[in-house]
Design a protein around this motif. Structure first.
Motif, short mmCIF file in Angstrom:
data_model
loop_
_atom_site.label_atom_id
_atom_site.label_comp_id
_atom_site.label_asym_id
_atom_site.label_seq_id
_atom_site.Cartn_x
_atom_site.Cartn_y
_atom_site.Cartn_z
N LYS A 6 82.93 75.06 57.78
CA LYS A 6 82.98 74.02 56.74
C LYS A 6 82.10 74.38 55.55
CE LYS A 6 81.53 69.24 55.93
NZ LYS A 6 81.14 67.96 56.55
N TRP A 7 80.84 74.75 55.80
CA TRP A 7 79.92 74.99 54.70
C TRP A 7 80.19 76.32 54.00
CZ3 TRP A 7 78.01 71.01 52.63
CH2 TRP A 7 77.71 69.89 53.40
N VAL B 273 82.79 75.24 51.57
CA VAL B 273 82.18 74.48 50.47
C VAL B 273 81.51 75.43 49.48
CG1 VAL B 273 80.31 72.88 49.89
CG2 VAL B 273 81.84 72.38 51.81
N LEU C 13 83.30 69.25 46.90
CA LEU C 13 82.74 67.95 47.27
C LEU C 13 83.54 67.30 48.39
CD1 LEU C 13 80.72 65.68 46.75
CD2 LEU C 13 82.27 64.80 45.00
N VAL C 14 84.88 67.36 48.27
CA VAL C 14 85.74 66.79 49.32
C VAL C 14 85.50 67.49 50.65
CG1 VAL C 14 88.13 66.55 50.09
CG2 VAL C 14 87.52 65.99 47.73
N ALA D 212 82.81 69.04 51.57
CA ALA D 212 81.47 68.72 52.06
C ALA D 212 81.43 67.35 52.73
CB ALA D 212 80.47 68.77 50.91
N LEU D 213 82.21 66.41 52.20
CA LEU D 213 82.19 65.04 52.73
C LEU D 213 83.12 64.84 53.92
CD1 LEU D 213 82.13 62.98 49.40
CD2 LEU D 213 80.21 63.54 50.93
N SER D 214 84.08 65.77 54.10
CA SER D 214 85.04 65.61 55.19
C SER D 214 84.36 65.87 56.52
CB SER D 214 86.21 66.59 55.02
OG SER D 214 85.77 67.92 55.18
N ALA E 203 82.23 64.10 58.06
CA ALA E 203 80.81 63.72 58.14
C ALA E 203 80.53 62.99 59.45
CB ALA E 203 80.44 62.81 56.97
#
Length: 206
Positions: free
Chosen positions: A77-78, A81, A193-194, A196-198, A200
């Motif tokens: 994920k990161w 990002v 941003l999307v 990063a927030l997915s 959570a």
């Protein structure tokens, strides 16, 4: 291996899911607007090549392991990002450009960026875990079924991606270079941003 009725239902449902604009569509559109149809098509082919890699991973069981490991999921994920943020900053700062005209990226690089964007998209991994397995017969040849269903999805996805690429490529020729560059940068940062927030608060299930 998979009966025709099940395959048709899967194809129809996949088409409905693919029709909803997502990160891959936005990436392809941004590339097409910034650099034209050929770049849009190259990015679409790259994205779907990334899908093929996800299919192979799912068939081998790697997607299952990835989704059950919070650490591995977070790493993917990161990484995604960071890569999207890098593309956004590069577009906004105009690095590698001369004056108001951004330097065109080689199509090979555009293709590879598309591959990386999709490979580092954890939502694609979860798609193969949450949606595709519903159409797999556990008593049959599971890897072969995953490959078939994955290829159907890839074909549908490619048709959708190409539509975005060609439309964005046509639109791009009507816009100023500076507008294209800043619009692309904003899209890439929004995707970061999307991403990063997915997911959570997601934790691995025992």
């Amino acid at each position: 291996m998979i009966d025709t009725s099940t395959l048709l239902v899967y194809a129809a449902t996949s088409a409905a899911v693919v029709a909803v604009p997502g990160p891959n569509h936005l990436y392809i559109a941004a590339r097409g607007v910034a650099q034209g149809r050929r770049a849009g098509v190259a990015s679409a082919l790259g994205v779907e090549t990334g899908t093929l890699l996800h299919i192979a991973a799912a068939a081998a069981g790697l997607s299952y392991l990835l989704a059950r490991s919070a650490e591995l999921f977070a790493a993917v994920k990161w990484a995604g990002v960071a890569y999207l943020a890098y593309l956004g900053v590069r577009a906004l700062t105009g690095r590698g450009s001369s004056g108001d005209e951004p330097r065109a990226q080689p199509l090979r690089r555009v293709f590879l960026e598309g591959v990386v964007v999709n490979v580092l998209n954890p939502k694609t991994v979860l798609f193969f875990l949450a949606f595709l397995p519903q159409f797999v017969d556990p008593f049959g040849d599971v890897p072969a079924q995953v490959l078939l269903l994955g290829l159907v999805l890839a074909v549908i996805g490619l048709a959708s991606d190409l539509a975005y690429a060609l439309t964005a490529g046509s639109l791009g020729r009507r816009l100023r270079a500076s507008t294209l560059r800043y619009a692309s940068g904003v899209v890439y940062l929004a995707l970061a941003l999307v991403a990063a927030l997915s997911g959570a608060g997601r934790t691995a299930r025992g």
